[in-house]
Scaffold this motif. Sequence first.
Motif, PDB file in Angstrom:
ATOM      1  N   ASP A   6       0.837  -1.485   0.449  1.00  0.00           N
ATOM      2  CA  ASP A   6      -0.187  -0.339   0.159  1.00  0.00           C
ATOM      3  C   ASP A   6       0.744   1.081  -0.629  1.00  0.00           C
ATOM      4  O   ASP A   6       0.705   2.691  -0.432  1.00  0.00           O
ATOM      5  N   VAL A   7       2.314   1.207   0.775  1.00  0.00           N
ATOM      6  CA  VAL A   7       2.853   2.306   1.172  1.00  0.00           C
ATOM      7  C   VAL A   7       3.366   2.538  -0.576  1.00  0.00           C
ATOM      8  O   VAL A   7       3.852   3.639  -1.226  1.00  0.00           O
ATOM      9  N   GLN A   8       3.942   1.345  -0.854  1.00  0.00           N
ATOM     10  CA  GLN A   8       4.411   1.459  -2.697  1.00  0.00           C
ATOM     11  C   GLN A   8       3.565   2.333  -3.538  1.00  0.00           C
ATOM     12  O   GLN A   8       3.657   2.843  -4.357  1.00  0.00           O
ATOM     13  N   GLN A   9       2.411   1.580  -3.744  1.00  0.00           N
ATOM     14  CA  GLN A   9       1.078   2.019  -4.372  1.00  0.00           C
ATOM     15  C   GLN A   9       1.098   3.990  -4.283  1.00  0.00           C
ATOM     16  O   GLN A   9       0.992   4.625  -5.301  1.00  0.00           O
ATOM     17  N   LEU A  10       1.285   4.862  -3.127  1.00  0.00           N
ATOM     18  CA  LEU A  10       0.982   5.907  -2.686  1.00  0.00           C
ATOM     19  C   LEU A  10       2.246   6.713  -3.168  1.00  0.00           C
ATOM     20  O   LEU A  10       1.482   7.103  -4.235  1.00  0.00           O
ATOM     21  N   GLY A  15       4.291   9.352  -9.489  1.00  0.00           N
ATOM     22  CA  GLY A  15       5.567   8.336  -9.749  1.00  0.00           C
ATOM     23  C   GLY A  15       7.462   8.423  -9.107  1.00  0.00           C
ATOM     24  O   GLY A  15       8.636   8.203  -9.893  1.00  0.00           O
ATOM     25  N   ILE A  16       6.992   8.124  -7.985  1.00  0.00           N
ATOM     26  CA  ILE A  16       8.108   7.126  -7.067  1.00  0.00           C
ATOM     27  C   ILE A  16       8.106   5.541  -7.012  1.00  0.00           C
ATOM     28  O   ILE A  16       7.200   5.149  -6.871  1.00  0.00           O
ATOM     29  N   TYR A  17       8.919   5.540  -8.110  1.00  0.00           N
ATOM     30  CA  TYR A  17       9.449   4.097  -8.095  1.00  0.00           C
ATOM     31  C   TYR A  17      10.924   3.270  -7.225  1.00  0.00           C
ATOM     32  O   TYR A  17      12.053   4.050  -7.601  1.00  0.00           O
ATOM     33  N   VAL A  18      10.897   2.503  -5.626  1.00  0.00           N
ATOM     34  CA  VAL A  18      11.407   2.272  -5.156  1.00  0.00           C
ATOM     35  C   VAL A  18      12.149   0.934  -5.571  1.00  0.00           C
ATOM     36  O   VAL A  18      11.555   0.049  -5.335  1.00  0.00           O
ATOM     37  N   TYR A  19      13.228   0.895  -6.101  1.00  0.00           N
ATOM     38  CA  TYR A  19      14.082  -0.350  -6.578  1.00  0.00           C
ATOM     39  C   TYR A  19      15.438  -0.423  -6.226  1.00  0.00           C
ATOM     40  O   TYR A  19      16.115   0.031  -7.027  1.00  0.00           O
ATOM     41  N   VAL A  20      15.970  -1.072  -5.081  1.00  0.00           N
ATOM     42  CA  VAL A  20      17.387  -0.641  -5.099  1.00  0.00           C
ATOM     43  C   VAL A  20      18.177  -2.168  -4.631  1.00  0.00           C
ATOM     44  O   VAL A  20      19.189  -2.162  -5.533  1.00  0.00           O
ATOM     45  N   ASP A  26      14.728  -0.876  -0.108  1.00  0.00           N
ATOM     46  CA  ASP A  26      13.695  -0.325  -0.030  1.00  0.00           C
ATOM     47  C   ASP A  26      13.125   0.507   0.608  1.00  0.00           C
ATOM     48  O   ASP A  26      13.314   1.358   0.618  1.00  0.00           O
ATOM     49  N   ILE A  27      12.896   0.053   2.008  1.00  0.00           N
ATOM     50  CA  ILE A  27      12.247   0.347   2.965  1.00  0.00           C
ATOM     51  C   ILE A  27      12.535   1.960   3.543  1.00  0.00           C
ATOM     52  O   ILE A  27      12.214   2.444   3.321  1.00  0.00           O
ATOM     53  N   GLU A  28      13.567   1.574   3.555  1.00  0.00           N
ATOM     54  CA  GLU A  28      14.482   2.835   4.395  1.00  0.00           C
ATOM     55  C   GLU A  28      14.520   4.725   3.267  1.00  0.00           C
ATOM     56  O   GLU A  28      14.365   5.093   3.332  1.00  0.00           O
ATOM     57  N   LEU A  29      14.769   3.486   2.158  1.00  0.00           N
ATOM     58  CA  LEU A  29      14.051   4.602   0.403  1.00  0.00           C
ATOM     59  C   LEU A  29      12.791   5.513   0.754  1.00  0.00           C
ATOM     60  O   LEU A  29      12.598   6.867   0.717  1.00  0.00           O
ATOM     61  N   MET A  30      11.850   3.943   1.275  1.00  0.00           N
ATOM     62  CA  MET A  30      10.946   4.772   1.135  1.00  0.00           C
ATOM     63  C   MET A  30      10.550   5.913   1.792  1.00  0.00           C
ATOM     64  O   MET A  30       9.941   6.621   1.538  1.00  0.00           O
ATOM     65  N   GLN A  31      11.051   5.392   3.226  1.00  0.00           N
ATOM     66  CA  GLN A  31      11.071   6.331   4.336  1.00  0.00           C
ATOM     67  C   GLN A  31      11.722   7.681   4.099  1.00  0.00           C
ATOM     68  O   GLN A  31      10.765   8.651   4.293  1.00  0.00           O
ATOM     69  N   ILE A  32      13.266   7.746   3.157  1.00  0.00           N
ATOM     70  CA  ILE A  32      12.659   9.173   2.986  1.00  0.00           C
ATOM     71  C   ILE A  32      12.102   9.292   1.912  1.00  0.00           C
ATOM     72  O   ILE A  32      11.749  10.708   2.049  1.00  0.00           O
ATOM     73  N   GLU A  33      11.038   9.188   0.940  1.00  0.00           N
ATOM     74  CA  GLU A  33      10.322   9.617  -0.060  1.00  0.00           C
ATOM     75  C   GLU A  33       9.124  10.241   0.669  1.00  0.00           C
ATOM     76  O   GLU A  33       8.810  10.856   0.612  1.00  0.00           O
TER      77      GLU A  33
END
Length: 68
Positions: A6-10, A15-20, A26-33
């Motif tokens: 759900d957070v990824q969909q938000l 336009g933010i796609y996270v895949y390290v 990935d989770i840490e980058l999502m927290q920043i975004e």
Amino acid sequence: MESLYDVQQLLKQFGIYVYVGKRIYDIELMQIELKNLYDGRLIDRDTYLNGWRILKREHHIEESREGE
């Protein structure tokens, strides 16, 4: 929101796609975004806190897995 998906969909809505390549990164980058969206006033406080709670939980789960 109830899950990491759900957070990824938000984030995807903005336009933010996270895949390290490594889930914990990935989770840490999502927290920043997520924080950047909140600071930019693109999401409200409740959405931010709910997303942050989910990411924190998932991060803890990943830390536990790596510790095994």
